[in-house]
Design an enzyme around this catalytic site. Structure first.
Site, PDB file in Angstrom:
ATOM      1  N   ASP A   1       0.834  -1.205   0.000  1.00 38.03           N
ATOM      2  CA  ASP A   1       0.000   0.000   0.000  1.00 38.03           C
ATOM      3  C   ASP A   1       0.871   1.259   0.000  1.00 38.03           C
ATOM      4  OD1 ASP A   1      -2.348   1.400  -0.049  1.00 38.03           O
ATOM      5  OD2 ASP A   1      -2.842   1.099   2.063  1.00 38.03           O
TER       6      ASP A   1
ATOM      7  N   HIS B   1       2.549   3.515  -9.006  1.00 38.78           N
ATOM      8  CA  HIS B   1       2.314   2.093  -9.306  1.00 38.78           C
ATOM      9  C   HIS B   1       3.501   1.504 -10.071  1.00 38.78           C
ATOM     10  CE1 HIS B   1      -1.588   2.431  -7.615  1.00 38.78           C
ATOM     11  NE2 HIS B   1      -2.123   3.136  -8.595  1.00 38.78           N
TER      12      HIS B   1
ATOM     13  N   LEU C   1      10.509 -20.754  -4.717  1.00 40.04           N
ATOM     14  CA  LEU C   1       9.572 -19.853  -4.037  1.00 40.04           C
ATOM     15  C   LEU C   1       8.234 -19.933  -4.749  1.00 40.04           C
ATOM     16  CD1 LEU C   1       8.870 -17.274  -2.213  1.00 40.04           C
ATOM     17  CD2 LEU C   1       9.639 -15.924  -4.159  1.00 40.04           C
TER      18      LEU C   1
HETATM   19  C1  IPE Z   1      -5.526  -2.810  -0.313  1.00 40.83           C
HETATM   20  O1  IPE Z   1      -5.143  -1.471  -0.444  1.00 40.83           O
HETATM   21  C2  IPE Z   1      -5.486  -3.500  -1.643  1.00 40.83           C
HETATM   22  C3  IPE Z   1      -4.164  -3.689  -2.235  1.00 40.83           C
HETATM   23  C4  IPE Z   1      -3.022  -3.399  -1.667  1.00 40.83           C
HETATM   24  C5  IPE Z   1      -4.151  -4.291  -3.548  1.00 40.83           C
HETATM   25  P1  IPE Z   1      -6.221  -0.305  -0.606  1.00 40.83           P
HETATM   26  O2  IPE Z   1      -5.450   0.943  -0.720  1.00 40.83           O
HETATM   27  O3  IPE Z   1      -7.153  -0.629  -1.712  1.00 40.83           O
HETATM   28  O4  IPE Z   1      -7.013  -0.408   0.775  1.00 40.83           O
HETATM   29  P2  IPE Z   1      -7.891   0.683   1.548  1.00 40.83           P
HETATM   30  O5  IPE Z   1      -8.875   1.236   0.563  1.00 40.83           O
HETATM   31  O6  IPE Z   1      -6.944   1.736   2.018  1.00 40.83           O
HETATM   32  O7  IPE Z   1      -8.507  -0.068   2.681  1.00 40.83           O
HETATM   33  C1  IPE Z   2      -1.429   0.277  -3.455  1.00 37.44           C
HETATM   34  O1  IPE Z   2      -1.265   1.657  -3.464  1.00 37.44           O
HETATM   35  C2  IPE Z   2      -1.723  -0.288  -4.839  1.00 37.44           C
HETATM   36  C3  IPE Z   2      -3.109  -0.767  -5.003  1.00 37.44           C
HETATM   37  C4  IPE Z   2      -4.023  -0.772  -4.067  1.00 37.44           C
HETATM   38  C5  IPE Z   2      -3.472  -1.292  -6.296  1.00 37.44           C
HETATM   39  P1  IPE Z   2      -2.505   2.647  -3.448  1.00 37.44           P
HETATM   40  O2  IPE Z   2      -2.885   2.956  -4.866  1.00 37.44           O
HETATM   41  O3  IPE Z   2      -3.599   2.147  -2.589  1.00 37.44           O
HETATM   42  O4  IPE Z   2      -1.817   3.930  -2.796  1.00 37.44           O
HETATM   43  P2  IPE Z   2      -2.460   4.928  -1.748  1.00 37.44           P
HETATM   44  O5  IPE Z   2      -3.012   4.124  -0.625  1.00 37.44           O
HETATM   45  O6  IPE Z   2      -3.517   5.700  -2.466  1.00 37.44           O
HETATM   46  O7  IPE Z   2      -1.308   5.789  -1.316  1.00 37.44           O
HETATM   47 MG    MG Z   3      -4.069   2.371  -0.651  1.00 36.46          MG
END
Ligand code: IPE
Ligand code: IPE
Ligand code: MG
Length: 250
Positions: free
Chosen positions: A28, A45, A139
């Site tokens: 995240d 990303h 792995l």
């Molecule tokens: C969880 O992250 C999903 C992934 C890492 C793929 P999100 O960014 O979507 O989760 P919330 O919305 O903060 O709970």
């Molecule tokens: C995690 O990073 C990637 C996915 C959930 C696909 P985020 O896109 O959720 O990044 P934040 O949480 O907005 O910083």
């Molecule tokens: Mg996120």
């Protein structure tokens, strides 16, 4: 990338203590990483994908047997169409660029989630890489795509109901093992360690069943900045935990 000598020493120390057999990661913070640099979310990303390559490599070197990465949740479909498109484009690129490398590293790829929602060409690539790497033993990399823990449990419940209806299963004798065998993770041991980056402290519908006795480590580092040291430090924290599974400590 290989570990330098000091890292090898840390790695050995970690191995002596307890390298978890199965590490799961909620990756995240890509968006916030990009925002802090006044870049589009897609740039976060992209950088996050580099982190995936690095973490997979290091996990293999450390002797971790299973690594599960939360790549895209069933709820992430709610994001703006352009972001979903960017993420799917990156997934295509990852599969194209990394398939042979993963194979060379002896990595076996498995995908969990509702793959029917993914584009047809992505479904095909995933199946190809799974087949290519099926016999690898170093792995097991499990990528959760279009994955939701509740949906997975409901899916398992549907299969059980069908078996019961068809007379193949007696509801009264259903066991936890028999239930778990209907989850996407059939045959995969439960995670020992869950890491979530970016400071958020929630599960976000990840592996609800499988995390019952997992140790959680939350780190503030944003996923694009997560590196070998971050992983080793999380493993060190894991090594200091005492797992009791409801029993009294020795
Ligand atoms: C969880 O992250 C999903 C992934 C890492 C793929 P999100 O960014 O979507 O989760 P919330 O919305 O903060 O709970
Ligand atoms: C995690 O990073 C990637 C996915 C959930 C696909 P985020 O896109 O959720 O990044 P934040 O949480 O907005 O910083
Ligand atoms: Mg996120």
């Amino acid at each position: 990338m290989t570990l330098d000598r000091s890292e090898q020493a840390i790695a050995r120390a970690a191995a002596d203590r307890a390298v978890p057999r199965h590490v799961a990661i909620i990756m995240d913070g890509n968006g916030r990483w990009a925002k802090a640099r006044h870049l589009p979310r897609a740039a976060g990303h992209r950088k996050g994908m580099e982190t995936v390559r690095e973490v997979v490599r290091v996990a293999g070197e450390l002797g971790i047997s299973y690594l599960t990465l939360f790549g895209f949740s069933s709820e992430n479909w709610k994001r703006p169409e352009t972001e979903v498109k960017d993420l799917m484009g990156l997934l295509r690129l990852y599969l194209k660029r990394e398939a042979l490398d993963l194979h060379r590293q002896g990595v076996r790829l498995l995908v969990i989630g509702d793959r029917a929602r993914l584009a047809a060409d992505i479904q095909e690539s995933l199946a190809e890489v799974e087949t290519l790497t099926a016999a690898n033993t170093s792995l097991t990399l499990i990528i959760a795509l279009s994955y939701g823990g509740r949906a997975e449990i409901v899916h398992a419940a549907q299969r059980i109901a069908e078996d019961a209806r068809d007379g193949a299963l007696d509801p009264a004798s259903l066991t936890e093992d028999a239930f778990a065998a209907r989850l996407f993770t059939d045959g995969i041991p439960d995670p020992d360690l869950l890491i979530r980056t970016s400071g958020e402290q929630r599960i976000s519908n990840f592996l609800l069943w499988q995390l019952a006795y997992t140790e959680f480590v939350f780190v503030d580092t944003l996923w694009p900045d997560f590196d070998r040291e971050s992983l080793l430090s999380a493993l060190g924290e894991y090594g200091r935990r005492e797992r009791r599974y409801g029993a009294v400590s020795a």
